[in-house]
Design a protein around this motif. Structure first.
Motif, short mmCIF file in Angstrom:
data_model
loop_
_atom_site.label_atom_id
_atom_site.label_comp_id
_atom_site.label_asym_id
_atom_site.label_seq_id
_atom_site.Cartn_x
_atom_site.Cartn_y
_atom_site.Cartn_z
N SER A 180 -5.31 4.65 -1.95
CA SER A 180 -5.18 3.38 -2.68
C SER A 180 -5.40 2.20 -1.74
O SER A 180 -4.94 2.21 -0.60
N LYS A 181 -6.09 1.18 -2.24
CA LYS A 181 -6.17 -0.08 -1.52
C LYS A 181 -4.87 -0.85 -1.74
O LYS A 181 -4.16 -0.62 -2.73
N PRO A 182 -4.54 -1.79 -0.85
CA PRO A 182 -3.33 -2.59 -1.06
C PRO A 182 -3.39 -3.35 -2.38
O PRO A 182 -4.43 -3.90 -2.75
N TYR A 240 6.24 2.24 0.37
CA TYR A 240 5.14 1.29 0.41
C TYR A 240 5.20 0.51 1.71
O TYR A 240 6.29 0.14 2.18
N GLN A 252 0.86 -1.18 0.00
CA GLN A 252 0.00 0.00 0.00
C GLN A 252 0.89 1.23 0.00
O GLN A 252 1.81 1.34 0.82
N TYR A 286 -7.22 4.02 2.38
CA TYR A 286 -8.05 3.69 1.23
C TYR A 286 -8.42 4.91 0.40
O TYR A 286 -8.79 4.78 -0.76
N GLN A 343 -1.49 7.54 4.43
CA GLN A 343 -1.73 6.18 3.94
C GLN A 343 -3.19 5.83 4.21
O GLN A 343 -3.74 6.17 5.25
#
Length: 406
Positions: A188-190, A20, A8, A185, A183
């Motif tokens: 971005s989702k994982p 990440y 993520q 959702y 960080q």
């Protein structure tokens, strides 16, 4: 079998990706599995840092990795390159003296430390001089409480990371409060990634664990065990030549690797590999065939009528099926290993005397007697010699599966 990991992105105030977080997965379902935390961390390290080099999961930016208590006090992060990782201290870790000593040691070794899901408890205050990043969970703490904490501590040298940011409103509030990293959702989702697993044989790993438990460690014995397993051989050479260990010249054999790492690092290496694969079922056929080819190459080199290095022949044989084991192109895998030009050309191009040895093995395995005779002539040996080496190797393999007795 495949290894899975989700990653993520972590973004800065300009919403550019700066790293990440790696999240362990054991299948296509993108959620944390029902697995013990230390085992998950060990598998993540082996499958994403030792096995396949700079793959998609670990390329470019820093990776944030969760470490539970036992992994930290055993100093497992020392296996990783300090300039590429951020050590996340899980919220389940008790802030006791053992953990404090481990964090201080890792800090002095140059690692970046983050406190994950920081709960604001005063027991963590003594850790602060050795911490670089504090992660605050917006779902657990709430947006307002997290922002208030950062506003009160904005003059500290710490960086604050807002995690589990779900909406644009939360992002704007966090940025206004002084958060540096973000960080969740909202961004971005994982993303789920997978690679072929590198899985040492269970019996070999157990033998190796027993050997490193001895005082002092018998390095020649450890070398023999590692050279008997293609996965351990690959992992060791990959690890010792990784970015974590920049040497003036590449290390191309097991003896050099063991001497260079020393007793403590070897124990860490073996323990994390053993923990990573303790419960994984492993196909045997390709491993046994790789070992068989390595032994035959070694013995054929010794019996050849021309000058051949038996150690180099062993390496050519044991890595000759690496692409089948890992489901990756052989040229890409060999880029990660500091093999000699002779071994490299033999594996990729089947050129040179070692290439002839590998071609001889293929011809003999396929009952291609015409080419068997041709390569025997080129190597200065008889077909009877090859048959004898083959049968001796089968007997050797049968005995080699038995653990060393004390």
């Amino acid at each position: 079998m495949y290894a899975y990991v989700a990653r993520q992105p972590i973004l800065n105030r300009q919403q550019r990706t700066v790293g990440y977080e790696l999240l362990f997965r054991d299948g296509e379902h993108n959620a944390f599995p029902d697995i013990e935390a230390n085992t998950a961390t060990s598998r993540l390290l082996v499958e994403n840092y030792m096995a396949v080099g700079d793959d998609l999961a670990t390329a470019s930016q820093r990776t944030f990795i969760n470490f539970p208590y036992d992994s930290l006090v055993k100093l497992l992060p020392l296996l990783l390159p300090r300039h590429k990782v951020v050590i996340e201290v899980l919220e389940t870790c008790p802030p006791d003296d053992e953990l404090f000593a481990a964090i201080r040691h890792l800090y002095k070794q140059g690692y970046t430390i983050a406190l994950d899901d920081f709960d604001l408890h005063p027991a963590w205050q003594r850790f602060m001089p050795y911490v670089h990043v504090i992660k605050l969970d917006f779902i657990k703490l709430g947006c307002q409480r997290a922002c208030d904490f950062v506003a009160r501590h904005e003059n500290r040298r710490l960086k604050f990371l807002a995690e589990k940011v779900e909406t644009r409103e939360e992002f704007e509030a966090a940025r206004a409060a002084g958060f540096h990293l973000f960080q969740g959702y909202y961004f971005s989702k994982p993303e789920l990634l997978k690679n072929r697993q590198v899985t040492p044989e269970t019996l070999t790993t157990l033998r190796l664990l027993r050997e490193i438990s001895r005082t002092p460690v018998d390095f020649p014995r450890v070398e023999r065990i590692i050279s008997s397993d293609v996965s351990l051989s690959y992992l060791l050479l990959r690890y010792v030549n990784s970015a974590a260990h920049r040497t003036l010249s590449p290390i191309g054999n097991f003896k050099q690797a063991l001497v260079y790492l020393g007793e403590e690092k070897i124990k860490l290496f073996v323990s994390v590999v053993a923990a990573a694969h303790a419960s994984i079922r492993k196909p045997r056929e390709l491993y046994i065939l790789s070992l068989q080819r390595a032994r035959m190459c070694e013995e054929l080199a010794r019996g050849s009528g021309i000058a051949l290095n038996s150690d180099q022949a062993f390496l050519a044989g044991i890595f000759s099926l690496l692409d089948a084991l890992l489901d990756k192109p052989l040229p890409k895998l060999l880029e990660l290993l500091p093999l000699s030009e002779e071994v490299h050309n033999a594996l990729l191009l089947r050129q040179g005397p070692l290439g002839d040895v590998l071609n001889l093995l293929d011809a003999y395995d396929n009952a291609d007697w015409e080419n068997t005779a041709r390569y025997c002539q080129r190597l200065g040996m008889s077909e009877v010699q090859v048959a004898n080496v083959y049968h001796q190797t089968l007997r050797w393999l049968a005995s080699y599966q038995i653990p060393y007795q004390k």
